[in-house]
Every structure is written in C-alpha cells, then in structure tokens.
Scaffold this motif. Structure first.
Motif, mmCIF file in Angstrom:
data_model
loop_
_atom_site.group_PDB
_atom_site.id
_atom_site.type_symbol
_atom_site.label_atom_id
_atom_site.label_comp_id
_atom_site.label_asym_id
_atom_site.label_seq_id
_atom_site.Cartn_x
_atom_site.Cartn_y
_atom_site.Cartn_z
ATOM 1 N N THR A 55 32.693 34.810 -25.712
ATOM 2 C CA THR A 55 32.279 35.972 -26.497
ATOM 3 C C THR A 55 31.997 35.525 -27.917
ATOM 4 O O THR A 55 32.839 34.893 -28.557
ATOM 5 N N LEU A 56 30.798 35.854 -28.398
ATOM 6 C CA LEU A 56 30.422 35.635 -29.795
ATOM 7 C C LEU A 56 30.118 37.004 -30.372
ATOM 8 O O LEU A 56 29.208 37.688 -29.901
ATOM 9 N N GLY A 57 30.876 37.426 -31.375
ATOM 10 C CA GLY A 57 30.682 38.762 -31.917
ATOM 11 C C GLY A 57 30.737 38.797 -33.425
ATOM 12 O O GLY A 57 31.556 38.131 -34.052
ATOM 13 N N GLU A 58 29.861 39.577 -34.001
ATOM 14 C CA GLU A 58 29.807 39.801 -35.444
ATOM 15 C C GLU A 58 29.779 38.488 -36.221
ATOM 16 O O GLU A 58 30.490 38.308 -37.199
ATOM 17 N N MET A 59 28.949 37.577 -35.761
ATOM 18 C CA MET A 59 28.736 36.316 -36.476
ATOM 19 C C MET A 59 27.394 36.460 -37.196
ATOM 20 O O MET A 59 26.347 36.074 -36.681
ATOM 21 N N MET A 60 27.457 37.071 -38.362
ATOM 22 C CA MET A 60 26.279 37.542 -39.074
ATOM 23 C C MET A 60 25.322 36.451 -39.546
ATOM 24 O O MET A 60 24.159 36.724 -39.797
ATOM 25 N N ASN A 61 25.790 35.214 -39.676
ATOM 26 C CA ASN A 61 24.928 34.133 -40.152
ATOM 27 C C ASN A 61 24.675 33.052 -39.108
ATOM 28 O O ASN A 61 24.088 32.026 -39.416
ATOM 29 N N LEU A 62 25.096 33.282 -37.880
ATOM 30 C CA LEU A 62 24.849 32.320 -36.809
ATOM 31 C C LEU A 62 23.352 32.280 -36.518
ATOM 32 O O LEU A 62 22.753 33.282 -36.147
ATOM 33 N N GLU A 63 22.753 31.107 -36.711
ATOM 34 C CA GLU A 63 21.308 30.944 -36.537
ATOM 35 C C GLU A 63 20.951 30.088 -35.327
ATOM 36 O O GLU A 63 19.939 30.318 -34.688
ATOM 37 N N ASP A 64 21.747 29.067 -35.055
ATOM 38 C CA ASP A 64 21.406 28.102 -34.015
ATOM 39 C C ASP A 64 22.573 27.899 -33.052
ATOM 40 O O ASP A 64 23.732 27.876 -33.460
ATOM 41 N N TRP A 65 22.204 27.723 -31.796
ATOM 42 C CA TRP A 65 23.167 27.346 -30.769
ATOM 43 C C TRP A 65 22.548 26.160 -30.051
ATOM 44 O O TRP A 65 21.651 26.301 -29.245
ATOM 45 N N GLU A 66 23.030 24.981 -30.391
ATOM 46 C CA GLU A 66 22.445 23.742 -29.891
ATOM 47 C C GLU A 66 23.145 23.281 -28.621
ATOM 48 O O GLU A 66 24.362 23.283 -28.551
ATOM 49 N N THR A 67 22.356 22.878 -27.652
ATOM 50 C CA THR A 67 22.901 22.197 -26.483
ATOM 51 C C THR A 67 22.115 20.932 -26.197
ATOM 52 O O THR A 67 22.557 20.098 -25.432
ATOM 53 N N ASN A 68 20.970 20.772 -26.832
ATOM 54 C CA ASN A 68 20.127 19.606 -26.564
ATOM 55 C C ASN A 68 20.655 18.323 -27.195
ATOM 56 O O ASN A 68 20.130 17.259 -26.959
ATOM 57 N N THR A 69 21.713 18.400 -27.998
ATOM 58 C CA THR A 69 22.277 17.221 -28.649
ATOM 59 C C THR A 69 23.287 16.513 -27.759
ATOM 60 O O THR A 69 23.900 15.549 -28.176
ATOM 61 N N MET A 70 23.461 16.960 -26.525
ATOM 62 C CA MET A 70 24.531 16.448 -25.687
ATOM 63 C C MET A 70 24.120 15.257 -24.823
ATOM 64 O O MET A 70 24.881 14.810 -23.995
#
Length: 189
Positions: free
Chosen positions: A82-97
C-alpha cells in the motif's frame, strides 16, 4: 518481532536497526507520517515480509534500488503493498534491478493519493489493484496488469480509452466518483 509500525518519526533517515540483519523475521511493516525521510530502508531484503504500508511520506520522491536492497530476489514473500498520500512520489523504478524478478508474490497493490506518480511498473503477479485519487495518467498503467481479477478505481472524473482492454481475467470492477459511501457500524450490545 513480526510486525513493526512507526508513525510520526521526524528523522531524515531511518535508524540502522531497521536493516534486515536486525529484524529478519518481520512479516508486516507500516510507516506512517514519516515526513522528513527521503529514502526508504532496504525492505526488499526481508525474506518473510508479507505486508508493507507506506503512507504520508511526503519527501519520498522515488521508489528504487535503495528499497530493494542488493539481494538476488527482492521482496520474495511480499503479498500486499500500500502506497498512500505520498504527495511527492514521482518515480517507481524496477528497471534498475538487472533482470532480477521483483514482487513475485505480490497479489494486492493499493495506490492512493499519489498525485505526481504517472506510471506503475509491470507486476504480473498482482490480482487486486486499487488506484484512488491519483493522476489520470496513472490509470494508463492498468493496461499492463492483464492478470488482475479485481480492479477498484476511485476519484477520477475521466477514464482513459482502452482502460480495460486485454483484461480477460477481470471478475470484479468498482468505479467510484468520489469516496466510497460511509457505512454506519452499530456497536454490539
């Protein structure tokens, strides 16, 4: 210890005791209102972690390699995120793995009130997806979740074209204009 909940922590980084070697048996983690923390601990190293909730963490801008850790199989047991009320979250990276599979057991994903997040990574194992009060562009990512059986969308005035294309497994769809109606619960006598 199996569960850890931290609410209102004011530090800029989390303490060293939150590392995998000190809390190897954690099954559930909830971080709430940790407004000054910009980076997340390497939760991906926790072999038994099944539930992770991150809410009201306004300075986190990216979910990436620091949270996955350097393990071969990050988040091997995680079932609900659960990701909630993360007002400045811009990126969710998975390609760096570097080709490593991430979130192989993740069945339930909830994203609520993350207005700057515009794209979700492809996570084939997700069966239940909730997106509420986010940027309408985030809904375009739903097309990539072809294995979902349940989809809940809340707080959007417009839905993108092709939202449900290729969703042959979808069994339940809930669309709410605003918040879900409140249900009055009467106390037991």
């Amino acid at each position: 210890m199996k569960k850890l909940e931290i609410s209102g922590y004011r530090g800029s980084k989390f303490p060293d005791w939150m590392l995998e070697s000190r809390l190897p048996n954690l099954v559930g983690i909830s971080l709430q209102s940790c407004m000054n923390c910009e980076h997340l601990p390497p939760f991906g190293k926790l072999r038994f972690l099944k539930h992770l909730e991150l809410t009201r963490m306004d300075t986190v801008k990216c979910i990436g390699s620091e949270m996955y850790g350097d393990g071969e199989n990050p988040f091997p047991s995680l079932e609900r995120l659960t990701l909630g009320e993360m007002m400045n979250l811009e990126d969710w990276e998975t390609n760096t793995m570097g080709g490593r599979e991430i979130f192989t057991c993740l069945h339930e994903l909830q994203i609520e009130k993350c207005p700057k997040l515009v794209e979700l990574p492809i996570i084939p194992s997700v069966k239940t997806l909730t997106i509420a009060d986010c940027a309408v562009t985030l809904l375009s990512s739903v097309v990539n979740f072809t294995s979902i059986t349940s989809l809940e969308i809340e707080g959007f005035d417009v839905l993108p074209d092709g939202l449900l294309q290729n969703h042959t497994c979808l069994q339940k769809l809930d669309i709410w204009e605003d918040q879900k109606p409140e249900v009055a619960v009467k106390p037991a006598k």
